[in-house]
Design a protein around this motif. Sequence first.
Motif, PDB file in Angstrom:
ATOM      1  N   GLY A  75      50.500 -10.450  36.146  1.00  0.00           N
ATOM      2  CA  GLY A  75      50.849  -8.890  35.790  1.00  0.00           C
ATOM      3  C   GLY A  75      51.321  -9.040  34.263  1.00  0.00           C
ATOM      4  N   GLY A  76      50.941  -9.745  33.437  1.00  0.00           N
ATOM      5  CA  GLY A  76      51.449  -9.694  32.197  1.00  0.00           C
ATOM      6  C   GLY A  76      50.607  -9.494  31.104  1.00  0.00           C
ATOM      7  N   LEU A  77      49.487  -8.714  31.322  1.00  0.00           N
ATOM      8  CA  LEU A  77      48.477  -8.607  30.435  1.00  0.00           C
ATOM      9  C   LEU A  77      48.896  -7.172  29.907  1.00  0.00           C
ATOM     10  CD1 LEU A  77      44.921  -9.089  31.909  1.00  0.00           C
ATOM     11  CD2 LEU A  77      46.150 -10.265  30.092  1.00  0.00           C
ATOM     12  N   PRO A  78      48.711  -6.724  28.459  1.00  0.00           N
ATOM     13  CA  PRO A  78      49.155  -5.489  28.123  1.00  0.00           C
ATOM     14  C   PRO A  78      48.644  -4.333  28.939  1.00  0.00           C
ATOM     15  CG  PRO A  78      48.344  -7.059  26.469  1.00  0.00           C
ATOM     16  CD  PRO A  78      48.117  -7.534  27.627  1.00  0.00           C
ATOM     17  N   THR A  79      49.328  -3.490  29.035  1.00  0.00           N
ATOM     18  CA  THR A  79      49.163  -2.240  30.041  1.00  0.00           C
ATOM     19  C   THR A  79      48.666  -1.091  29.238  1.00  0.00           C
ATOM     20  OG1 THR A  79      51.511  -1.852  30.305  1.00  0.00           O
ATOM     21  CG2 THR A  79      50.396  -3.179  31.954  1.00  0.00           C
ATOM     22  N   GLU A  80      48.934  -0.919  27.906  1.00  0.00           N
ATOM     23  CA  GLU A  80      48.568   0.303  26.885  1.00  0.00           C
ATOM     24  C   GLU A  80      47.229   0.476  27.081  1.00  0.00           C
ATOM     25  OE1 GLU A  80      52.217  -1.717  25.548  1.00  0.00           O
ATOM     26  OE2 GLU A  80      50.180  -2.320  25.966  1.00  0.00           O
ATOM     27  N   GLN A  81      47.010   1.975  27.039  1.00  0.00           N
ATOM     28  CA  GLN A  81      45.682   2.454  27.134  1.00  0.00           C
ATOM     29  C   GLN A  81      45.272   2.763  25.762  1.00  0.00           C
ATOM     30  OE1 GLN A  81      43.452   2.580  29.774  1.00  0.00           O
ATOM     31  NE2 GLN A  81      45.087   1.466  30.686  1.00  0.00           N
ATOM     32  N   VAL A  82      44.232   2.554  25.283  1.00  0.00           N
ATOM     33  CA  VAL A  82      43.809   2.778  23.761  1.00  0.00           C
ATOM     34  C   VAL A  82      42.510   3.439  23.877  1.00  0.00           C
ATOM     35  CG1 VAL A  82      45.021   1.028  22.417  1.00  0.00           C
ATOM     36  CG2 VAL A  82      42.782   0.473  23.466  1.00  0.00           C
ATOM     37  N   ALA A  83      41.940   4.304  22.917  1.00  0.00           N
ATOM     38  CA  ALA A  83      40.866   4.998  23.043  1.00  0.00           C
ATOM     39  C   ALA A  83      39.657   4.006  22.584  1.00  0.00           C
ATOM     40  CB  ALA A  83      40.758   6.147  21.976  1.00  0.00           C
ATOM     41  N   VAL A  84      38.618   4.266  23.213  1.00  0.00           N
ATOM     42  CA  VAL A  84      37.297   3.382  22.894  1.00  0.00           C
ATOM     43  C   VAL A  84      36.150   4.217  22.605  1.00  0.00           C
ATOM     44  CG1 VAL A  84      35.953   1.909  24.126  1.00  0.00           C
ATOM     45  CG2 VAL A  84      38.051   1.875  25.063  1.00  0.00           C
ATOM     46  N   ARG A  85      35.616   3.906  21.582  1.00  0.00           N
ATOM     47  CA  ARG A  85      34.486   4.488  21.031  1.00  0.00           C
ATOM     48  C   ARG A  85      33.199   4.577  21.971  1.00  0.00           C
ATOM     49  NH1 ARG A  85      34.295   1.563  15.188  1.00  0.00           N
ATOM     50  NH2 ARG A  85      36.423   2.429  14.570  1.00  0.00           N
ATOM     51  N   PRO A  86      32.032   5.159  21.802  1.00  0.00           N
ATOM     52  CA  PRO A  86      31.112   5.214  22.881  1.00  0.00           C
ATOM     53  C   PRO A  86      30.360   3.758  22.834  1.00  0.00           C
ATOM     54  CG  PRO A  86      31.036   6.922  21.346  1.00  0.00           C
ATOM     55  CD  PRO A  86      32.090   6.291  21.014  1.00  0.00           C
ATOM     56  N   SER A  87      30.503   3.025  21.753  1.00  0.00           N
ATOM     57  CA  SER A  87      30.018   1.590  21.563  1.00  0.00           C
ATOM     58  C   SER A  87      30.688   0.725  22.447  1.00  0.00           C
ATOM     59  CB  SER A  87      29.984   1.307  20.090  1.00  0.00           C
ATOM     60  OG  SER A  87      31.240   0.992  19.808  1.00  0.00           O
ATOM     61  N   GLY A  88      32.022   1.101  22.990  1.00  0.00           N
ATOM     62  CA  GLY A  88      32.869   0.189  23.812  1.00  0.00           C
ATOM     63  C   GLY A  88      33.867  -0.413  22.859  1.00  0.00           C
ATOM     64  N   VAL A  90      37.254  -1.018  20.775  1.00  0.00           N
ATOM     65  CA  VAL A  90      38.587  -0.390  20.526  1.00  0.00           C
ATOM     66  C   VAL A  90      38.791   0.492  19.381  1.00  0.00           C
ATOM     67  CG1 VAL A  90      41.074  -0.695  20.794  1.00  0.00           C
ATOM     68  CG2 VAL A  90      39.399  -2.072  21.954  1.00  0.00           C
ATOM     69  N   GLU A  91      39.505   1.500  19.409  1.00  0.00           N
ATOM     70  CA  GLU A  91      39.684   2.458  18.222  1.00  0.00           C
ATOM     71  C   GLU A  91      40.805   1.625  17.234  1.00  0.00           C
ATOM     72  OE1 GLU A  91      38.687   4.910  16.553  1.00  0.00           O
ATOM     73  OE2 GLU A  91      37.359   5.760  17.819  1.00  0.00           O
ATOM     74  N   ARG A  92      40.412   0.933  16.089  1.00  0.00           N
ATOM     75  CA  ARG A  92      41.323   0.171  15.318  1.00  0.00           C
ATOM     76  C   ARG A  92      42.569   0.641  15.304  1.00  0.00           C
ATOM     77  NH1 ARG A  92      39.832  -4.102  10.719  1.00  0.00           N
ATOM     78  NH2 ARG A  92      41.868  -4.666  10.435  1.00  0.00           N
ATOM     79  N   SER A  93      42.806   1.987  14.764  1.00  0.00           N
ATOM     80  CA  SER A  93      43.942   2.497  14.376  1.00  0.00           C
ATOM     81  C   SER A  93      45.043   2.565  15.533  1.00  0.00           C
ATOM     82  CB  SER A  93      43.819   3.943  13.876  1.00  0.00           C
ATOM     83  OG  SER A  93      43.255   4.612  14.987  1.00  0.00           O
ATOM     84  N   GLU A  94      44.488   2.646  16.904  1.00  0.00           N
ATOM     85  CA  GLU A  94      45.394   2.629  18.056  1.00  0.00           C
ATOM     86  C   GLU A  94      45.779   1.325  18.367  1.00  0.00           C
ATOM     87  OE1 GLU A  94      44.416   4.780  21.394  1.00  0.00           O
ATOM     88  OE2 GLU A  94      43.638   6.464  20.313  1.00  0.00           O
ATOM     89  N   ALA A  95      45.134   0.210  18.111  1.00  0.00           N
ATOM     90  CA  ALA A  95      45.135  -1.050  18.370  1.00  0.00           C
ATOM     91  C   ALA A  95      46.042  -1.311  17.177  1.00  0.00           C
ATOM     92  CB  ALA A  95      44.076  -1.831  18.131  1.00  0.00           C
ATOM     93  N   ASP A  96      46.112  -1.166  16.029  1.00  0.00           N
ATOM     94  CA  ASP A  96      46.763  -1.512  14.998  1.00  0.00           C
ATOM     95  C   ASP A  96      48.313  -1.021  15.245  1.00  0.00           C
ATOM     96  OD1 ASP A  96      45.090  -2.742  13.561  1.00  0.00           O
ATOM     97  OD2 ASP A  96      44.787  -1.180  12.206  1.00  0.00           O
ATOM     98  N   ALA A  97      48.375   0.028  15.940  1.00  0.00           N
ATOM     99  CA  ALA A  97      49.869   0.946  16.185  1.00  0.00           C
ATOM    100  C   ALA A  97      50.468  -0.098  17.333  1.00  0.00           C
ATOM    101  CB  ALA A  97      49.610   2.111  16.694  1.00  0.00           C
ATOM    102  N   LEU A  98      49.831  -0.682  18.020  1.00  0.00           N
ATOM    103  CA  LEU A  98      50.361  -1.579  19.118  1.00  0.00           C
ATOM    104  C   LEU A  98      50.865  -2.962  18.594  1.00  0.00           C
ATOM    105  CD1 LEU A  98      48.009  -1.374  22.162  1.00  0.00           C
ATOM    106  CD2 LEU A  98      50.059  -0.050  21.935  1.00  0.00           C
ATOM    107  N   PHE A  99      50.221  -3.315  17.535  1.00  0.00           N
ATOM    108  CA  PHE A  99      50.636  -4.693  16.940  1.00  0.00           C
ATOM    109  C   PHE A  99      52.148  -4.884  16.596  1.00  0.00           C
ATOM    110  CE2 PHE A  99      50.856  -7.156  12.940  1.00  0.00           C
ATOM    111  CZ  PHE A  99      50.503  -8.727  13.478  1.00  0.00           C
TER     112      PHE A  99
END
Length: 149
Positions: A75-88, A90-99
């Motif tokens: 149960g140790g995987l990241p649980t945050e939800q990030v927006a995904v583009r239609p191509s599948g 991940v929205e980079r800006s949201e991933a960058d915010a988690l970094f």
Amino acid sequence: MSARIGVAVMAVLLAVYIVLVGQRAWLLLTSGDTVGVLMGAALLVLPLLALWALGRELWFGVRAERLGRRLEAEGGLPTEQVAVRPSGRVERSEADALFPAYRADAEAHPDDWRSWYRLGLVYDAAGDRRRAREAVRRAIRLEGDDRRA
């Protein structure tokens, strides 16, 4: 699953390349011509390097996937939800915010493979493949050290 298919296709194509280059190398080695023999010997190096690289990458993938399954079971995987583009992707800006949070966790726990694996996942989501692979390699190394200790 599509990643596994891609890996299988690339492995088969590389195997075909290795066979074809090996065949040409053998023909040059048995030609009796000095230049041909030298070129044949040089051509033998390429398939050997390709085999080494293929083996290394496949072994990395197997170990990384094993760690991912283990972390998921814990149960140790990241649980945050990030927006995904239609191509599948991940929205980079949201991933960058988690970094920053995941980087701080890895820095706070430098000997914890779980922190480094999660950091690798966030790097990958942000599109930084080189750093993602470095972080996952470190996680693999640390997990191996844990098992041996």
